[in-house]
Each structure stands twice: as structure tokens, then as C-alpha cells.
Design an enzyme around this catalytic site. Structure first.
Site, PDB file in Angstrom:
ATOM      1  N   THR A 185      43.164  13.775 -31.471  1.00  0.00           N
ATOM      2  CA  THR A 185      43.280  12.508 -31.183  1.00  0.00           C
ATOM      3  C   THR A 185      44.095  11.537 -30.181  1.00  0.00           C
ATOM      4  O   THR A 185      44.307  12.641 -28.950  1.00  0.00           O
ATOM      5  CB  THR A 185      43.735  12.574 -32.422  1.00  0.00           C
ATOM      6  N   GLU A 330      39.582  13.789 -37.186  1.00  0.00           N
ATOM      7  CA  GLU A 330      39.619  15.000 -38.285  1.00  0.00           C
ATOM      8  C   GLU A 330      38.639  15.076 -39.277  1.00  0.00           C
ATOM      9  O   GLU A 330      38.783  15.890 -40.206  1.00  0.00           O
ATOM     10  CB  GLU A 330      41.126  13.899 -39.181  1.00  0.00           C
ATOM     11  N   LYS A 439      51.918  -8.561 -42.309  1.00  0.00           N
ATOM     12  CA  LYS A 439      52.398  -8.119 -44.049  1.00  0.00           C
ATOM     13  C   LYS A 439      53.461  -9.792 -43.712  1.00  0.00           C
ATOM     14  O   LYS A 439      54.216  -9.677 -43.160  1.00  0.00           O
ATOM     15  CB  LYS A 439      53.199  -6.760 -44.236  1.00  0.00           C
ATOM     16  N   TRP A 444      48.770  -8.534 -47.596  1.00  0.00           N
ATOM     17  CA  TRP A 444      48.223  -8.087 -46.178  1.00  0.00           C
ATOM     18  C   TRP A 444      47.191  -9.281 -46.053  1.00  0.00           C
ATOM     19  O   TRP A 444      46.031  -9.317 -46.985  1.00  0.00           O
ATOM     20  CB  TRP A 444      47.122  -7.104 -47.047  1.00  0.00           C
TER      21      TRP A 444
HETATM   22  P1  ADP Z   1      39.361   7.818 -31.201  1.00  0.00           P
HETATM   23  O1  ADP Z   1      40.506   6.543 -31.228  1.00  0.00           O
HETATM   24  O2  ADP Z   1      39.682   8.578 -30.142  1.00  0.00           O
HETATM   25  O3  ADP Z   1      37.957   6.874 -30.882  1.00  0.00           O
HETATM   26  P2  ADP Z   1      38.431   8.946 -33.756  1.00  0.00           P
HETATM   27  O4  ADP Z   1      37.473   9.297 -33.439  1.00  0.00           O
HETATM   28  O5  ADP Z   1      38.867  10.081 -34.448  1.00  0.00           O
HETATM   29  O6  ADP Z   1      39.392   8.405 -32.132  1.00  0.00           O
HETATM   30  O7  ADP Z   1      38.520   7.501 -34.116  1.00  0.00           O
HETATM   31  C1  ADP Z   1      38.788   7.138 -36.034  1.00  0.00           C
HETATM   32  C2  ADP Z   1      39.367   5.876 -36.233  1.00  0.00           C
HETATM   33  O8  ADP Z   1      37.926   4.934 -35.351  1.00  0.00           O
HETATM   34  C3  ADP Z   1      38.737   5.033 -37.344  1.00  0.00           C
HETATM   35  O9  ADP Z   1      39.902   5.607 -38.015  1.00  0.00           O
HETATM   36  C4  ADP Z   1      38.852   4.220 -37.258  1.00  0.00           C
HETATM   37  O10 ADP Z   1      39.486   3.834 -37.050  1.00  0.00           O
HETATM   38  C5  ADP Z   1      38.251   3.799 -36.056  1.00  0.00           C
HETATM   39  N1  ADP Z   1      36.491   3.577 -36.860  1.00  0.00           N
HETATM   40  C6  ADP Z   1      35.034   4.082 -36.635  1.00  0.00           C
HETATM   41  N2  ADP Z   1      34.598   4.171 -36.938  1.00  0.00           N
HETATM   42  C7  ADP Z   1      33.724   2.975 -37.313  1.00  0.00           C
HETATM   43  C8  ADP Z   1      34.171   1.292 -37.911  1.00  0.00           C
HETATM   44  N3  ADP Z   1      32.159   2.053 -37.943  1.00  0.00           N
HETATM   45  N4  ADP Z   1      34.294   0.472 -37.946  1.00  0.00           N
HETATM   46  C9  ADP Z   1      35.801   0.350 -37.623  1.00  0.00           C
HETATM   47  N5  ADP Z   1      36.476   1.556 -36.977  1.00  0.00           N
HETATM   48  C10 ADP Z   1      36.091   2.661 -37.011  1.00  0.00           C
END
Ligand code: ADP
Length: 542
Positions: A185, A330, A439, A444
Site C-alpha cells: 500500500t 487489500e 469531527k 462527522w
Molecule cells: P493507493 O493509495 O496506492 O491508490 P489503493 O488503491 O489501495 O492504494 O487505495 C484504496 C483507497 O482508494 C480506498 O480505500 C479509497 O479511499 C480510495 N478509492 C478507491 N476507489 C475509490 C472510489 N471510486 N471513490 C472514492 N475513493 C476511492
């Protein structure tokens, strides 16, 4: 009483075998890093992958060893993946957009023994190779004719390296729960954490991705994954395409609007997938050249929230259906897709766009719930938002070496770090990241909702909202804005525009104008950095 069905381990290399046997002639078209367009098919990829596996074995690579790749989407990257997988070694995708020290840290954590690297990234590897003692050999994804001078001690061109053996290699068979791949990540907070996919999780996940209400992919599709294989398991495209026999159109290093447009049109792509930034560049290019997308039917957009304007332009102007998707490294990574259930089939115009702004509903294999801070489940009413938690056979059960154990609970629920609401039909909409939510007085406020509203103002190019400490309310929202070139919006004009469209207590307490908003390696707003920039800020009158 036990079932009397065969134990047929779900191994990733069975996917390329299936593609080879039933879809062998299907085209794999790549923009090579050297320049020309390259054409091959699943049969040849399968054969070459066996050769790679055999050659890796000659290098002493064994079951469970980590083999890294730092490469664009091309046929060679596909061959390398399946070669690694079929031997029983573990592919480890590296994101070249991370800081060099971070990449070295990740390689050391994973103890990578070999690295497949594209020409583009050789200077980067030259800078870090000495910091990674486990690294024995670097295989440059090119041939001897294109191999540049390099100070790397053990670098060889891929084509000549592979040709030292033939492709007479029988895939190894092992437990389907064995590690298949690793992806870290991006670690916007703390050190990056290693996600370890299994063969079983990748196979099950690809089957889930292919379903009609998910990507609905078939052998009639020509799929272009613009999303790189190094981003969140390549959104499973390296598995789901050969599994269903879809053609793959691989854009290589050509990530700009013009190159993407050229591949989409000349290669008659029917489905494509990438983060919103890529689509912004493409839409700008289409506008500049007054282009059209006659073959493209579906575009998958995820990685961060898809702006409404992108959905609208694709659908209304170019006749391309937008599939908004959410997921994370994940989760292998797919979590939800916003496909339209019959209950919503009547929606049109703005109402349909409202629905498509949601991240959607999950496939079979993903369980989902939202909770408050004390882990109490919250109602699915499309309004109440809380921490989004997931579990399933392609969701991480732990990070590599046990880091970040606090994200997993005893019942296997993984806390995504996202904040969302879910409606009665199971459509989920992200309202924030847990660490970004504001917050205020015990309630929220969604920073994303405020940002979306602010960017719908004609004079706003980009917006970010962060919580600033407040003596009475704990935190209050500060709206940070980049103005569109040539426009001069004021604090008052922006707040007036927002007023009445959100609850009064959600209104930002102040607006700050900046020239730049920091982004992560995957194009997301880096709120940690922004908060740092505004750490001495206090609201007028506090
Ligand atoms: P990186 O930060 O390396 O891109 P990830 O792809 O695992 O890693 O990131 C996942 C995160 O990206 C999710 O937990 C979410 O916060 C955000 N995310 C992914 N797709 C969307 C979406 N369609 N809308 C909003 N947030 C998104």
C-alpha cells in the site's frame, strides 16, 4: 458427510492454460517501451511464460521466492507474471512513482531476489540497487539491441536471458493458498504495508470481477487496462482477461491523452479502466481534436471518486457507459461496482448521475458493513455514515510480517479506513477517509462531499477540505482551493454558491486560495501534507 467433488487447486497459471487452449489466437497488443506496436496472443504468452519459469529456475529461484517487477503494461510483463506464478515464486509489483528510498525499503522488506524492469526505470534502479542486498539479478525487459550502457553489475536483457532455455516446462502444482503476489500500500501514513495475494484469492477474485454486474467481461471484449499492473494488483486485469478470453490492449508507457486515444480507436477497444486523472486527460484531448470513441462501450473508473462531469461527458457526449468502481490493494482490489439494478433502471438524467456517483454494490465474495467508532453496526438508509468494514476470500487477513494488526478484528473484518453510507439495496457511497473526516461538535462532516460541491463551481480547478482545530467545536472545515486559470472567485462568492446545498453546520469556516495541492504517487490528494502546510493556521476570530 463430505462432498465427492475433485480437489482442483485454484492456481493462477491454470488461467493462462485455459486462455492458451480456448482463446489461443486472441490478440495481445502492446505499445512497446521501445516504441513500435507489438502483437502476440495467449498461446504465445503461455509458451513464453513457461520459458520464463524454466529460466528463473536456472537462476535458482524457488517456491515462495519474491521476484519484483517495475514495469508498464506490456506483453513481456504478462509473460514475467505468469512465469513467476507457474514456478511457484511470488510476483512483487513495484510502483516507480514512489520515492526511491521508499522503493528500496519495500524491496528490502519483501527480500526481492530478482527484478524485471522496463528501460524507463533503469536510472531509478541504478540509484537504489546498492541499497537492496537481496537483489541478485536485474532483467531488463528489452533485447540486446536496445540494451543501454548501465552501471548495474548484474543486468541482462530479457530476450537473451530467456532464450538460454526452451519452453519445455511443466507448471508446478502446490496448495492453492500459497502466496502468488505482493503489492505494498502506498503508505501515506507510516511505512508501506505488504499485501500478499494467494493463488486461490486471485482466481476467486477474477471470477467475481468477470460477473455481469461487475465488469461483465467476455471473449468479445477488447480490454485496455490503462491502470498499471503495479497499482493495486492491476485491478485483476492480468487474470480476468485471460480467464474469459478477452483481448488485451496494453498501453505501455503511453499514458497521455493522445497515446490513449490512439490505442482506443486504432485497436477498437471496447472496455478500458483507469483512475479519473487519466480520463480527464483523454477527455481534454478528445475536445481538442474533436474526436470520437466509436468502439468503446464501457469505461471503468476507480481509485478515487469519479467526478460527475466525467461520467456525464463520457455518457452524453461519447456514448460510453461509465462503471464507477471502488476497491483497495487489500481487496485484490475490487470492492464494489456501480452497475444498475432493476430497481434503479428507471432513473435518468440527474437522478441517474446521482446514483452513478456512488461507488456501488459488491460482488459475491465481498461482505460489507458500516459501524460507529465502537463497532456497532449502522443502518443501511443511504444517509447514516460510518466506518466501512469488509471481509471475504480475496480480502487481506493480515499484512506481511504482521504490521498494522489493528486494521483486522477477531471476526476477520478489515477496517478499510473509508467512511461510507449504504442504501437499502446495498449501494455504498464513500463520504470520506476515516482520518480525513471532520469531527465537529461530536458529529462527522464529509470532506469529500464539500470538495465535490466546491469543484462544481465554474471558477474552481481543484478543492481540498481539511479539519482545523477549533476551540469550541473541536474541528471545523477549511476549504482549500486552486482557482481556474483566468478566474478570480472570492471567498464570499464560493461560500454563497455552496450555501443552501449542504447543511448549515457543514459550511466551511474559511476559504484559502493556493497554487498547488499536494498529491500522492497514485494521484490522490495528500491531506497529511496539506494539514502540515496549514498547521499554524487558525480561523479568523478564534
Ligand atoms: P493507493 O493509495 O496506492 O491508490 P489503493 O488503491 O489501495 O492504494 O487505495 C484504496 C483507497 O482508494 C480506498 O480505500 C479509497 O479511499 C480510495 N478509492 C478507491 N476507489 C475509490 C472510489 N471510486 N471513490 C472514492 N475513493 C476511492
Amino acid at each position: 458427510m463430505k462432498g465427492l467433488m475433485q480437489d482442483w487447486p485454484l492456481l493462477c497459471h491454470k488461467i493462462i492454460d485455459h486462455a492458451d487452449i480456448y482463446h489461443g489466437d486472441r490478440e495481445i497488443v502492446s505499445r512497446s517501451v521501445e516504441g513500435p506496436i507489438h502483437r502476440t496472443n495467449y498461446r504465445a504468452i503461455g509458451e513464453r511464460a513457461r520459458q520464463v519459469a524454466k529460466r528463473l529456475e536456472l537462476d535458482g529461484i524457488k517456491f515462495g521466492d519474491r521476484v519484483a517487477t517495475m514495469a508498464w503494461n506490456t506483453w513481456r510483463h504478462m509473460e514475467a507474471w505468469y512465469g513467476i506464478l507457474g514456478l511457484g515464486a511470488v510476483y512483487h509489483t513495484l510502483n516507480p512513482r514512489l520515492f526511491p528510498d521508499q522503493i528500496a525499503w519495500i524491496m528490502n522488506d519483501a527480500e526481492d531476489r530478482l527484478l524485471f524492469v522496463d528501460l524507463t526505470f533503469l536510472p531509478l534502479v541504478e540509484a537504489i540497487a546498492d541499497k537492496v542486498p537481496s537483489l541478485e539479478k536485474i532483467i531488463v525487459l528489452t533485447d540486446a539491441a536496445h540494451m543501454p550502457e548501465t552501471k548495474l553489475k548484474n543486468a541482462v536483457p530479457y530476450e537473451e536471458w530467456a532464450s538460454e532455455v526452451d519452453n519445455d516446462f511443466a507448471w508446478n502444482e502446490f496448495d492453492e493458498n500459497s502466496a502468488a503476489g505482493m503489492c505494498y500500500t502506498s503508505g501515506t501514513t507510516g511505512d508501506p504495508k505488504g499485501v500478499v495475494y494467494s493463488h486461490r484469492s486471485n482466481v476467486l477474485h477474477a471470477m467475481a470481477v468477470a460477473q455481469p454486474d461487475m465488469l461483465n467481461l467476455s471473449s468479445r471484449d477488447r480490454m485496455m487496462p490503462v491502470v498499471p499492473l503495479f497499482h493495486a494488483n492491476g485491478w485483476s486485469t492480468a487474470f480476468v482477461c485471460p480467464m474469459v478470453g478477452a483481448s488485451m490492449i496494453l498501453p505501455g508507457a503511453g499514458m497521455d491523452g493522445q497515446s490513449i486515444y490512439q490505442m482506443l480507436t486504432e485497436e477498437r477497444v471496447t472496455m478500458t479502466a483507469a483512475v479519473p486523472t487519466v480520463w480527464l486527460m483523454l477527455l481534454q484531448h478528445l475536445q481538442d481534436i474533436d474526436g470520437a470513441l466509436p468502439d468503446l462501450e464501457n469505461v471503468v473508473i476507480g481509485g478515487s471518486a469519479c467526478p460527475r462531469a466525467i461520467t456525464q461527458t463520457f455518457q452524453d457526449k461519447y456514448g460510453v457507459r461509465v462503471m464507477h468502481a471502488w476497491g483497495m490493494t487489500e481487496m485484490s482490489p475490487l470492492g464494489t461496482v456501480c452497475s444498475i439494478k432493476p430497481e434503479y433502471a428507471h432513473l435518468a438524467g440527474e437522478e441517474k448521475l446521482d446514483l452513478q456517483a456512488k461507488q456501488g454494490h459488491p460482488p459475491f465474495t465481498v461482505e460489507m458493513k458500516i459501524t460507529d467508532d465502537d463497532n456497532n453496526a449502522l443502518p443501511w438508509d443511504g444517509e447514516t455514515f460510518g466506518r466501512l468494514k469488509v471481509r471475504g476470500p480475496a480480502v487481506s487477513s493480515a499484512y506481511y510480517k504482521g504490521h498494522g494488526a489493528e486494521h483486522f478484528d477477531a471476526e476477520n473484518w478489515f477496517d478499510t479506513g473509508d467512511v461510507a453510507h449504504v442504501d437499502a439495496l446495498g449501494y455504498m457511497e464513500i463520504t470520506d477517509r476515516a482520518k480525513d473526516v471532520i469531527k465537529s461538535g461530536g458529529e462527522w462532516i464529509s470532506s469529500i462531499e464539500l470538495e465535490n460541491l466546491a469543484v462544481s463551481h465554474d471558477d474552481v480547478a481543484e478543492a481540498a477540505v481539511i479539519g482545523i482545530a477549533h476551540p469550541k467545536w473541536d474541528e471545523r472545515p477549511l476549504l482549500v482551493i486552486i482557482r481556474k486559470e483566468g478566474s478570480t472567485p472570492t471567498k464570499e462568492s464560493i461560500l454563497e454558491f455552496m450555501s443552501g446545498k449542504i447543511a448549515k453546520w457543514w459550511m466551511p469556516d474559511d476559504v484559502a486560495f493556493v497554487d498547488e495541492i499536494p498529491h500522492t504517487a497514485t494521484g490522490k490528494i495528500q491531506k497529511t501534507v496539506l494539514r502540515e502546510q496549514f498547521k499554524d493556521y487558525s480561523f479568523p476570530g478564534t
